[in-house]
Design a protein around this motif. Structure first.
Motif, PDB file in Angstrom:
ATOM      1  N   ILE A  17      29.778 -47.952   4.684  1.00  0.00           N
ATOM      2  CA  ILE A  17      28.867 -48.000   3.525  1.00  0.00           C
ATOM      3  C   ILE A  17      27.674 -48.874   3.875  1.00  0.00           C
ATOM      4  O   ILE A  17      27.818 -50.049   4.182  1.00  0.00           O
ATOM      5  CB  ILE A  17      29.582 -48.547   2.281  1.00  0.00           C
ATOM      6  N   GLN A  18      26.476 -48.300   3.830  1.00  0.00           N
ATOM      7  CA  GLN A  18      25.272 -49.016   4.230  1.00  0.00           C
ATOM      8  C   GLN A  18      24.318 -49.249   3.066  1.00  0.00           C
ATOM      9  O   GLN A  18      23.161 -49.603   3.272  1.00  0.00           O
ATOM     10  CB  GLN A  18      24.556 -48.229   5.337  1.00  0.00           C
ATOM     11  N   THR A  19      24.817 -49.037   1.842  1.00  0.00           N
ATOM     12  CA  THR A  19      23.977 -49.197   0.658  1.00  0.00           C
ATOM     13  C   THR A  19      24.412 -50.423  -0.129  1.00  0.00           C
ATOM     14  O   THR A  19      25.562 -50.511  -0.573  1.00  0.00           O
ATOM     15  CB  THR A  19      24.063 -47.950  -0.242  1.00  0.00           C
ATOM     16  N   PHE A  20      23.493 -51.363  -0.296  1.00  0.00           N
ATOM     17  CA  PHE A  20      23.792 -52.613  -0.986  1.00  0.00           C
ATOM     18  C   PHE A  20      24.278 -52.354  -2.405  1.00  0.00           C
ATOM     19  O   PHE A  20      25.249 -52.970  -2.863  1.00  0.00           O
ATOM     20  CB  PHE A  20      22.535 -53.481  -1.000  1.00  0.00           C
ATOM     21  N   GLU A  21      23.630 -51.449  -3.116  1.00  0.00           N
ATOM     22  CA  GLU A  21      24.011 -51.149  -4.500  1.00  0.00           C
ATOM     23  C   GLU A  21      25.447 -50.664  -4.589  1.00  0.00           C
ATOM     24  O   GLU A  21      26.215 -51.092  -5.458  1.00  0.00           O
ATOM     25  CB  GLU A  21      23.063 -50.101  -5.086  1.00  0.00           C
ATOM     26  N   LYS A  22      25.839 -49.786  -3.677  1.00  0.00           N
ATOM     27  CA  LYS A  22      27.200 -49.236  -3.715  1.00  0.00           C
ATOM     28  C   LYS A  22      28.230 -50.312  -3.396  1.00  0.00           C
ATOM     29  O   LYS A  22      29.319 -50.353  -3.994  1.00  0.00           O
ATOM     30  CB  LYS A  22      27.325 -48.074  -2.715  1.00  0.00           C
ATOM     31  N   ILE A  23      27.917 -51.184  -2.461  1.00  0.00           N
ATOM     32  CA  ILE A  23      28.836 -52.269  -2.115  1.00  0.00           C
ATOM     33  C   ILE A  23      29.034 -53.206  -3.300  1.00  0.00           C
ATOM     34  O   ILE A  23      30.169 -53.578  -3.630  1.00  0.00           O
ATOM     35  CB  ILE A  23      28.304 -53.054  -0.892  1.00  0.00           C
ATOM     36  N   ARG A  24      27.946 -53.564  -3.953  1.00  0.00           N
ATOM     37  CA  ARG A  24      28.042 -54.512  -5.063  1.00  0.00           C
ATOM     38  C   ARG A  24      28.689 -53.895  -6.299  1.00  0.00           C
ATOM     39  O   ARG A  24      29.521 -54.524  -6.954  1.00  0.00           O
ATOM     40  CB  ARG A  24      26.644 -55.028  -5.407  1.00  0.00           C
ATOM     41  N   ASN A  25      28.312 -52.667  -6.623  1.00  0.00           N
ATOM     42  CA  ASN A  25      28.899 -52.012  -7.799  1.00  0.00           C
ATOM     43  C   ASN A  25      30.342 -51.603  -7.558  1.00  0.00           C
ATOM     44  O   ASN A  25      31.130 -51.502  -8.503  1.00  0.00           O
ATOM     45  CB  ASN A  25      28.068 -50.789  -8.186  1.00  0.00           C
ATOM     46  N   GLY A  26      30.697 -51.350  -6.298  1.00  0.00           N
ATOM     47  CA  GLY A  26      32.067 -50.959  -5.970  1.00  0.00           C
ATOM     48  C   GLY A  26      32.988 -52.120  -5.694  1.00  0.00           C
ATOM     49  O   GLY A  26      34.142 -51.924  -5.306  1.00  0.00           O
ATOM     50  N   ASN A  27      32.483 -53.339  -5.868  1.00  0.00           N
ATOM     51  CA  ASN A  27      33.278 -54.547  -5.656  1.00  0.00           C
ATOM     52  C   ASN A  27      33.830 -54.641  -4.233  1.00  0.00           C
ATOM     53  O   ASN A  27      34.942 -55.115  -4.003  1.00  0.00           O
ATOM     54  CB  ASN A  27      34.428 -54.627  -6.669  1.00  0.00           C
ATOM     55  N   TYR A  28      33.037 -54.175  -3.272  1.00  0.00           N
ATOM     56  CA  TYR A  28      33.407 -54.311  -1.870  1.00  0.00           C
ATOM     57  C   TYR A  28      33.011 -55.710  -1.369  1.00  0.00           C
ATOM     58  O   TYR A  28      32.186 -56.391  -1.986  1.00  0.00           O
ATOM     59  CB  TYR A  28      32.686 -53.265  -1.015  1.00  0.00           C
ATOM     60  N   LEU A  29      33.596 -56.097  -0.251  1.00  0.00           N
ATOM     61  CA  LEU A  29      33.251 -57.377   0.358  1.00  0.00           C
ATOM     62  C   LEU A  29      31.811 -57.336   0.874  1.00  0.00           C
ATOM     63  O   LEU A  29      31.430 -56.425   1.601  1.00  0.00           O
ATOM     64  CB  LEU A  29      34.206 -57.676   1.526  1.00  0.00           C
ATOM     65  N   ILE A  31      29.143 -59.978   2.795  1.00  0.00           N
ATOM     66  CA  ILE A  31      28.855 -61.276   3.385  1.00  0.00           C
ATOM     67  C   ILE A  31      27.447 -61.680   2.945  1.00  0.00           C
ATOM     68  O   ILE A  31      26.475 -60.989   3.253  1.00  0.00           O
ATOM     69  CB  ILE A  31      28.952 -61.228   4.921  1.00  0.00           C
ATOM     70  N   ASP A  32      27.349 -62.779   2.217  1.00  0.00           N
ATOM     71  CA  ASP A  32      26.103 -63.153   1.553  1.00  0.00           C
ATOM     72  C   ASP A  32      25.025 -63.586   2.545  1.00  0.00           C
ATOM     73  O   ASP A  32      25.085 -64.664   3.133  1.00  0.00           O
ATOM     74  CB  ASP A  32      26.395 -64.283   0.564  1.00  0.00           C
ATOM     75  N   LYS A  33      24.027 -62.725   2.710  1.00  0.00           N
ATOM     76  CA  LYS A  33      22.886 -63.013   3.579  1.00  0.00           C
ATOM     77  C   LYS A  33      21.618 -63.280   2.762  1.00  0.00           C
ATOM     78  O   LYS A  33      20.521 -63.361   3.321  1.00  0.00           O
ATOM     79  CB  LYS A  33      22.626 -61.823   4.509  1.00  0.00           C
ATOM     80  N   PHE A  76      22.682 -59.013  -7.635  1.00  0.00           N
ATOM     81  CA  PHE A  76      22.737 -60.268  -6.882  1.00  0.00           C
ATOM     82  C   PHE A  76      23.515 -61.355  -7.616  1.00  0.00           C
ATOM     83  O   PHE A  76      23.483 -62.520  -7.234  1.00  0.00           O
ATOM     84  CB  PHE A  76      21.320 -60.755  -6.583  1.00  0.00           C
ATOM     85  N   LYS A  77      24.236 -60.961  -8.640  1.00  0.00           N
ATOM     86  CA  LYS A  77      25.018 -61.923  -9.422  1.00  0.00           C
ATOM     87  C   LYS A  77      26.066 -62.593  -8.525  1.00  0.00           C
ATOM     88  O   LYS A  77      26.836 -61.923  -7.846  1.00  0.00           O
ATOM     89  CB  LYS A  77      25.699 -61.224 -10.602  1.00  0.00           C
ATOM     90  N   LEU A  79      25.470 -64.362  -5.912  1.00  0.00           N
ATOM     91  CA  LEU A  79      24.973 -64.570  -4.552  1.00  0.00           C
ATOM     92  C   LEU A  79      23.907 -65.671  -4.542  1.00  0.00           C
ATOM     93  O   LEU A  79      23.405 -66.075  -5.579  1.00  0.00           O
ATOM     94  CB  LEU A  79      24.378 -63.265  -4.003  1.00  0.00           C
ATOM     95  N   ALA A  80      23.562 -66.140  -3.337  1.00  0.00           N
ATOM     96  CA  ALA A  80      22.586 -67.223  -3.210  1.00  0.00           C
ATOM     97  C   ALA A  80      21.249 -66.863  -3.845  1.00  0.00           C
ATOM     98  O   ALA A  80      20.572 -67.722  -4.426  1.00  0.00           O
ATOM     99  CB  ALA A  80      22.394 -67.574  -1.731  1.00  0.00           C
ATOM    100  N   MET A  81      20.875 -65.593  -3.761  1.00  0.00           N
ATOM    101  CA  MET A  81      19.589 -65.152  -4.310  1.00  0.00           C
ATOM    102  C   MET A  81      19.480 -65.424  -5.800  1.00  0.00           C
ATOM    103  O   MET A  81      18.383 -65.693  -6.316  1.00  0.00           O
ATOM    104  CB  MET A  81      19.377 -63.662  -4.031  1.00  0.00           C
ATOM    105  N   GLU A  82      20.598 -65.368  -6.512  1.00  0.00           N
ATOM    106  CA  GLU A  82      20.569 -65.549  -7.961  1.00  0.00           C
ATOM    107  C   GLU A  82      20.034 -66.928  -8.343  1.00  0.00           C
ATOM    108  O   GLU A  82      19.312 -67.074  -9.334  1.00  0.00           O
ATOM    109  CB  GLU A  82      21.968 -65.352  -8.545  1.00  0.00           C
ATOM    110  N   ARG A  83      20.366 -67.952  -7.569  1.00  0.00           N
ATOM    111  CA  ARG A  83      19.880 -69.301  -7.882  1.00  0.00           C
ATOM    112  C   ARG A  83      18.515 -69.587  -7.258  1.00  0.00           C
ATOM    113  O   ARG A  83      17.788 -70.466  -7.735  1.00  0.00           O
ATOM    114  CB  ARG A  83      20.892 -70.352  -7.423  1.00  0.00           C
ATOM    115  N   LEU A  84      18.151 -68.841  -6.200  1.00  0.00           N
ATOM    116  CA  LEU A  84      16.898 -69.103  -5.508  1.00  0.00           C
ATOM    117  C   LEU A  84      15.700 -68.421  -6.180  1.00  0.00           C
ATOM    118  O   LEU A  84      14.632 -69.006  -6.307  1.00  0.00           O
ATOM    119  CB  LEU A  84      16.989 -68.640  -4.044  1.00  0.00           C
ATOM    120  N   GLU A  85      15.894 -67.177  -6.596  1.00  0.00           N
ATOM    121  CA  GLU A  85      14.797 -66.405  -7.197  1.00  0.00           C
ATOM    122  C   GLU A  85      14.709 -66.679  -8.693  1.00  0.00           C
ATOM    123  O   GLU A  85      15.720 -66.646  -9.401  1.00  0.00           O
ATOM    124  CB  GLU A  85      15.009 -64.911  -6.950  1.00  0.00           C
ATOM    125  N   THR A  86      13.505 -66.946  -9.170  1.00  0.00           N
ATOM    126  CA  THR A  86      13.314 -67.223 -10.591  1.00  0.00           C
ATOM    127  C   THR A  86      12.441 -66.184 -11.282  1.00  0.00           C
ATOM    128  O   THR A  86      12.496 -66.041 -12.503  1.00  0.00           O
ATOM    129  CB  THR A  86      12.661 -68.618 -10.775  1.00  0.00           C
TER     130      THR A  86
END
Length: 265
Positions: A17-29, A31-33, A76-77, A79-86
């Motif tokens: 799976i190479q799609t970020f949306e599918k990984i996040r919505n599918g509750n897949y692992l 690695i937070d980059k 991005f809930k 993930l690090a981006m959630e606290r970094l991006e405003t």
């Protein structure tokens, strides 16, 4: 039953799976980059090139960038981006995938590039009959900028795919290289309309001299601060895959340290 209860909380691995949306919505692992991605997208250079081998996560990285620039905060809930991006500004994103442009002759490649453009043109209600892909790309960027009143993000995955199988051919390489160079040339001329340009590939672009005109692109492939933007580090494995390591060690009947050594091997 005890082992089953241990694994119930473990996320599935996103094999293939190479799609970020599918990984996040599918509750897949995942690695937070996203901390590195935030740093990359707020650095001095708005033109970036990354080279990595095949199957190293370049397409997933490109997909993650797409979701970020589209303002998909929900993905991005946690993930690090959630606290970094405003601000979570939503930008129009033009995503080109060159991975299927392999083993093509001149006319085939030209049609392939036009088909990539047509798909995006349709999304913005644009109709163009021009046979020149570089003219089409220039008009597309300017039209999208004017239509949305926001700078445009251009993501190009596997930019060098159409050239890899002819890289040692004296006859075909110059022809296909010129086609690709013409296609990418508007990226420099359209600088005022662009927020961010990101290209991935396997080869160093200097070897193919496609970007001879695009002299403001930054090659981050060997920069230490972006070394871990793809792949999995030992620290990430020990923290974000902590429970998985314990389960693996138990199933193999070895210690956690031994399991890590076998994974390294």
């Amino acid at each position: 039953m005890e082992e089953r209860s241990m694994t119930q909380a473990t996320k599935l691995y996103p094999i293939g799976i190479q799609t970020f949306e599918k990984i996040r919505n599918g509750n897949y692992l995942y690695i937070d980059k996203t901390e590195i991605i935030y740093r990359l997208t707020h650095a001095a250079s708005n033109y970036v090139f990354l080279s990595r081998p095949r199957r190293f996560g370049k397409s997933l990285l490109t997909s993650t960038l797409k979701a970020y620039f589209e303002g998909r905060r929900d993905l991005f809930k946690g993930l690090a981006m959630e606290r970094l991006e405003t601000e979570w500004t939503k930008y129009p994103v033009l995503h080109f995938d060159m991975s299927l442009g392999k083993h093509m002759e001149k006319e085939q490649l030209e049609r392939y590039l036009l088909s990539q453009l047509e798909q995006i043109e349709e999304d913005y209600g644009i109709h163009s009959d021009s046979p020149d892909s570089n003219i089409r790309l220039t008009k597309l960027i300017r039209h999208v900028y004017e239509q949305t009143d926001r700078q445009v993000v251009v993501l190009i995955d596997e930019y060098d795919a159409p050239l890899l199988d002819v890289v040692h051919e004296e006859k075909n390489l110059p022809v296909l290289r010129n086609i690709m160079r013409n296609f990418y040339s508007p990226l420099k001329a359209c600088y005022p309309y662009l927020r961010f340009v990101f290209l991935t590939g396997i080869t160093k672009f200097s070897q193919l001299s496609i970007f001879s005109e695009l002299n403001n692109i930054q090659n981050i492939s060997m920069l230490p601060e972006y070394a871990t933007i793809c792949g999995i580090t030992e620290e990430e494995m020990a923290t974000q895959m902590d429970e998985d390591l314990d389960i693996l060690a138990k199933r193999m009947g070895i210690s956690r340290e031994e399991a890590i050594q076998k994974l390294k091997y």
